[in-house]
Write a protein that holds these residues in place. Structure first.
Motif, PDB file in Angstrom:
ATOM      1  N   VAL A 141     -10.619  -4.766  -9.792  1.00 28.11           N
ATOM      2  CA  VAL A 141     -11.589  -3.568  -9.707  1.00 28.11           C
ATOM      3  C   VAL A 141     -11.711  -2.926  -8.453  1.00 28.11           C
ATOM      4  N   THR A 142     -10.819  -3.597  -7.502  1.00 32.72           N
ATOM      5  CA  THR A 142     -10.898  -3.034  -5.953  1.00 32.72           C
ATOM      6  C   THR A 142      -9.803  -2.307  -5.604  1.00 32.72           C
ATOM      7  N   VAL A 143      -8.708  -2.939  -5.504  1.00 27.98           N
ATOM      8  CA  VAL A 143      -7.321  -2.329  -5.239  1.00 27.98           C
ATOM      9  C   VAL A 143      -6.700  -1.636  -6.161  1.00 27.98           C
ATOM     10  N   ASN A 144      -6.177  -2.596  -7.164  1.00 27.02           N
ATOM     11  CA  ASN A 144      -5.374  -2.076  -8.290  1.00 27.02           C
ATOM     12  C   ASN A 144      -5.564  -0.837  -8.919  1.00 27.02           C
ATOM     13  N   PRO A 145      -6.853  -0.383  -9.263  1.00 26.55           N
ATOM     14  CA  PRO A 145      -7.076   0.876  -9.838  1.00 26.55           C
ATOM     15  C   PRO A 145      -6.870   2.187  -8.928  1.00 26.55           C
ATOM     16  N   HIS A 146      -7.142   1.733  -7.605  1.00 28.48           N
ATOM     17  CA  HIS A 146      -7.023   2.872  -6.723  1.00 28.48           C
ATOM     18  C   HIS A 146      -5.798   2.945  -5.913  1.00 28.48           C
ATOM     19  N   SER A 147      -4.707   2.191  -6.252  1.00 26.95           N
ATOM     20  CA  SER A 147      -3.326   2.442  -5.560  1.00 26.95           C
ATOM     21  C   SER A 147      -2.412   3.144  -6.250  1.00 26.95           C
ATOM     22  N   TRP A 148      -1.545   3.824  -5.394  1.00 33.45           N
ATOM     23  CA  TRP A 148      -0.338   4.318  -6.071  1.00 33.45           C
ATOM     24  C   TRP A 148       0.859   3.207  -6.202  1.00 33.45           C
ATOM     25  N   ASN A 149       1.735   3.533  -6.788  1.00 34.12           N
ATOM     26  CA  ASN A 149       3.081   2.530  -6.677  1.00 34.12           C
ATOM     27  C   ASN A 149       3.277   1.903  -5.332  1.00 34.12           C
ATOM     28  N   HIS A 150       3.514   0.454  -5.280  1.00 31.91           N
ATOM     29  CA  HIS A 150       3.872   0.094  -4.330  1.00 31.91           C
ATOM     30  C   HIS A 150       5.136   0.487  -3.766  1.00 31.91           C
ATOM     31  N   ILE A 151       5.384   0.688  -2.511  1.00 33.89           N
ATOM     32  CA  ILE A 151       6.753   0.800  -1.825  1.00 33.89           C
ATOM     33  C   ILE A 151       7.123  -0.038  -0.950  1.00 33.89           C
ATOM     34  N   ALA A 152       8.501  -0.884  -1.296  1.00 30.37           N
ATOM     35  CA  ALA A 152       8.721  -1.751  -0.203  1.00 30.37           C
ATOM     36  C   ALA A 152       9.810  -1.009   0.647  1.00 30.37           C
ATOM     37  N   THR A 153       9.563  -1.348   1.853  1.00 33.57           N
ATOM     38  CA  THR A 153      10.523  -0.709   2.964  1.00 33.57           C
ATOM     39  C   THR A 153      10.994  -1.982   3.699  1.00 33.57           C
ATOM     40  N   CYS A 167       7.130 -17.942   4.493  1.00 29.02           N
ATOM     41  CA  CYS A 167       7.043 -16.612   5.208  1.00 29.02           C
ATOM     42  C   CYS A 167       8.133 -15.780   4.767  1.00 29.02           C
ATOM     43  N   LEU A 168       7.679 -14.342   4.335  1.00 30.34           N
ATOM     44  CA  LEU A 168       8.560 -13.488   3.967  1.00 30.34           C
ATOM     45  C   LEU A 168       8.942 -12.617   5.090  1.00 30.34           C
ATOM     46  N   LYS A 169      10.163 -12.641   5.582  1.00 30.02           N
ATOM     47  CA  LYS A 169      10.475 -11.999   6.728  1.00 30.02           C
ATOM     48  C   LYS A 169      11.467 -10.719   6.420  1.00 30.02           C
ATOM     49  N   ASP A 170      11.065  -9.997   7.408  1.00 26.60           N
ATOM     50  CA  ASP A 170      11.675  -8.533   7.496  1.00 26.60           C
ATOM     51  C   ASP A 170      11.426  -7.834   6.249  1.00 26.60           C
ATOM     52  N   PHE A 171      10.024  -7.786   5.987  1.00 25.99           N
ATOM     53  CA  PHE A 171       9.884  -7.005   4.683  1.00 25.99           C
ATOM     54  C   PHE A 171       8.429  -6.374   5.178  1.00 25.99           C
ATOM     55  N   GLN A 172       8.238  -5.058   4.732  1.00 22.56           N
ATOM     56  CA  GLN A 172       6.946  -4.400   4.899  1.00 22.56           C
ATOM     57  C   GLN A 172       6.450  -3.784   3.599  1.00 22.56           C
ATOM     58  N   LEU A 173       5.613  -4.119   3.214  1.00 24.28           N
ATOM     59  CA  LEU A 173       4.934  -3.517   1.997  1.00 24.28           C
ATOM     60  C   LEU A 173       3.676  -2.429   2.334  1.00 24.28           C
ATOM     61  N   ASP A 174       3.953  -1.328   1.832  1.00 23.02           N
ATOM     62  CA  ASP A 174       3.137  -0.191   2.292  1.00 23.02           C
ATOM     63  C   ASP A 174       2.241   0.268   1.017  1.00 23.02           C
ATOM     64  N   VAL A 175       1.032  -0.092   0.961  1.00 23.17           N
ATOM     65  CA  VAL A 175       0.235   0.152  -0.234  1.00 23.17           C
ATOM     66  C   VAL A 175      -0.577   1.756   0.075  1.00 23.17           C
ATOM     67  N   LYS A 176      -0.200   2.671  -0.665  1.00 20.97           N
ATOM     68  CA  LYS A 176      -0.736   3.858  -0.563  1.00 20.97           C
ATOM     69  C   LYS A 176      -2.015   4.005  -1.696  1.00 20.97           C
TER      70      LYS A 176
END
Length: 137
Positions: free
Chosen positions: A125-137, A44-53
């Motif tokens: 073909v679903t997520v990768n081509p449509h997402s901006w850079n991943h931002i770790a917060t 489990c990765l704790k205290d981490f949030q990934l915001d996919v835009k």
């Protein structure tokens, strides 16, 4: 059985290649230093949030399931049930997005009677081509 090897085995890539003793020692040392990272269980990765835009013009993509070879259908069904039971996945009736599952049969290691089946998602073909850079917060 050596408990250290059972917890963190280092297998040669090919029988023709001789194991690199220094690499094996280094790997075992890492396993001893960070035992929580090398447990044979879900972490489990704790205290981490990934915001996919997603890009503004993105529309949901839902891919049909891939054809699964008959020989692994039962194992795949068991793998799905196991991951749902572990809380990795949730069963849903409908969703706007859907990607194909890719079952991968791993090599049978010494002491195993059956090779492990890994299930991955094909997000190319679903997520990768449509997402901006991943931002770790």
């Amino acid at each position: 059985v050596n408990i250290k090897q059972a917890i963190c085995p280092v297998w040669p890539i090919s029988q023709e290649l001789k194991p690199d003793a220094a690499l094996q020692r280094a790997c075992r040392q890492l396993c001893q230093e960070f035992p929580d990272l090398f447990k044979a269980e879900l972490g489990c990765l704790k205290d981490f949030q990934l915001d996919v835009k997603f890009k503004a013009d993105t529309k949901p993509v839902f891919c049909k399931p891939r054809v699964v070879p008959f020989a692994i259908q039962e194992d795949l069904s068991k793998a799905y049930d196991a991951e749902i039971a572990r809380g990795v996945w949730q069963s849903v009736q409908f969703n706007d997005y859907g990607t194909s599952a890719v079952p991968i049969r791993k090599v049978t290691l010494p002491g195993q009677t059956i090779a492990k089946l890994w299930v991955c998602g094909d997000y190319s073909v679903t997520v990768n081509p449509h997402s901006w850079n991943h931002i770790a917060t």
